[in-house]
Design a protein around this motif. Structure first.
Motif, PDB file in Angstrom:
ATOM      1  N   CYS A  32       0.832  -1.194   0.000  1.00 14.42           N
ATOM      2  CA  CYS A  32       0.000   0.000   0.000  1.00 14.42           C
ATOM      3  C   CYS A  32       0.872   1.252   0.000  1.00 14.42           C
ATOM      4  O   CYS A  32       2.049   1.217   0.350  1.00 14.42           O
ATOM      5  CB  CYS A  32      -0.908  -0.028   1.225  1.00 14.42           C
ATOM      6  SG  CYS A  32      -2.110   1.316   1.251  1.00 14.42           S
ATOM      7  N   CYS A  34       0.771   3.487   2.040  1.00 14.58           N
ATOM      8  CA  CYS A  34       1.122   3.808   3.411  1.00 14.58           C
ATOM      9  C   CYS A  34       2.268   2.935   3.894  1.00 14.58           C
ATOM     10  O   CYS A  34       2.756   3.125   5.001  1.00 14.58           O
ATOM     11  CB  CYS A  34      -0.089   3.641   4.322  1.00 14.58           C
ATOM     12  SG  CYS A  34      -0.589   1.931   4.591  1.00 14.58           S
ATOM     13  N   CYS A  58      -6.122   3.989   0.188  1.00 15.78           N
ATOM     14  CA  CYS A  58      -5.612   3.283   1.359  1.00 15.78           C
ATOM     15  C   CYS A  58      -6.740   3.144   2.375  1.00 15.78           C
ATOM     16  O   CYS A  58      -7.353   4.130   2.775  1.00 15.78           O
ATOM     17  CB  CYS A  58      -4.439   4.038   1.965  1.00 15.78           C
ATOM     18  SG  CYS A  58      -3.886   3.355   3.542  1.00 15.78           S
ATOM     19  N   THR A  59      -7.013   1.920   2.772  1.00 18.77           N
ATOM     20  CA  THR A  59      -8.096   1.670   3.721  1.00 18.77           C
ATOM     21  C   THR A  59      -7.569   1.370   5.119  1.00 18.77           C
ATOM     22  O   THR A  59      -8.349   1.134   6.028  1.00 18.77           O
ATOM     23  CB  THR A  59      -8.950   0.477   3.256  1.00 18.77           C
ATOM     24  OG1 THR A  59      -8.116  -0.662   3.166  1.00 18.77           O
ATOM     25  CG2 THR A  59      -9.590   0.760   1.920  1.00 18.77           C
ATOM     26  N   HIS A  60      -6.264   1.409   5.262  1.00 22.84           N
ATOM     27  CA  HIS A  60      -5.694   0.998   6.542  1.00 22.84           C
ATOM     28  C   HIS A  60      -5.990   2.021   7.635  1.00 22.84           C
ATOM     29  O   HIS A  60      -6.322   1.667   8.752  1.00 22.84           O
ATOM     30  CB  HIS A  60      -4.187   0.792   6.396  1.00 22.84           C
ATOM     31  CG  HIS A  60      -3.877  -0.363   5.483  1.00 22.84           C
ATOM     32  ND1 HIS A  60      -3.007  -0.259   4.434  1.00 22.84           N
ATOM     33  CD2 HIS A  60      -4.362  -1.620   5.464  1.00 22.84           C
ATOM     34  CE1 HIS A  60      -2.958  -1.436   3.806  1.00 22.84           C
ATOM     35  NE2 HIS A  60      -3.767  -2.272   4.408  1.00 22.84           N
TER      36      HIS A  60
HETATM   37 ZN   LIG Z   1      -2.583   1.576   3.460  1.00 19.59          ZN
END
Ligand SMILES: [Zn+2]
Length: 69
Positions: A32, A34, A58-60
């Motif tokens: 990702c 991130c 980014c879904t984190h």
């Molecule tokens: Zn991420």
């Protein structure tokens, strides 16, 4: 759209999938933006991972917020 080539390496964010051209279990590695890395093994897992990450978001951070709430 751009004319820049799409190159996925092990040190840049992106999705790398392999195993589809052989009679083996598909594996997808997602790095990702991130910096978080995820690996999916198996056709279903690869599909789920690709469906999530190909959105390009980014879904984190969102996941962390939800977990903390
Ligand atoms: Zn991420």
């Amino acid at each position: 759209m751009s004319d820049q080539p799409t190159t996925v390496t092990s040190i840049r964010p992106g999705l790398t999938m392999r195993g589809f051209d052989r009679d083996r279990t598909p594996v997808a590695d997602w790095l990702c933006g991130c910096g978080r890395h995820e690996r999916a093994t198996g056709a279903d897992a690869v599909k789920n991972l690709a469906a999530r990450v190909l959105v390009g978001v980014c879904t984190h951070e969102v996941a962390v917020i939800k977990e903390a709430a």
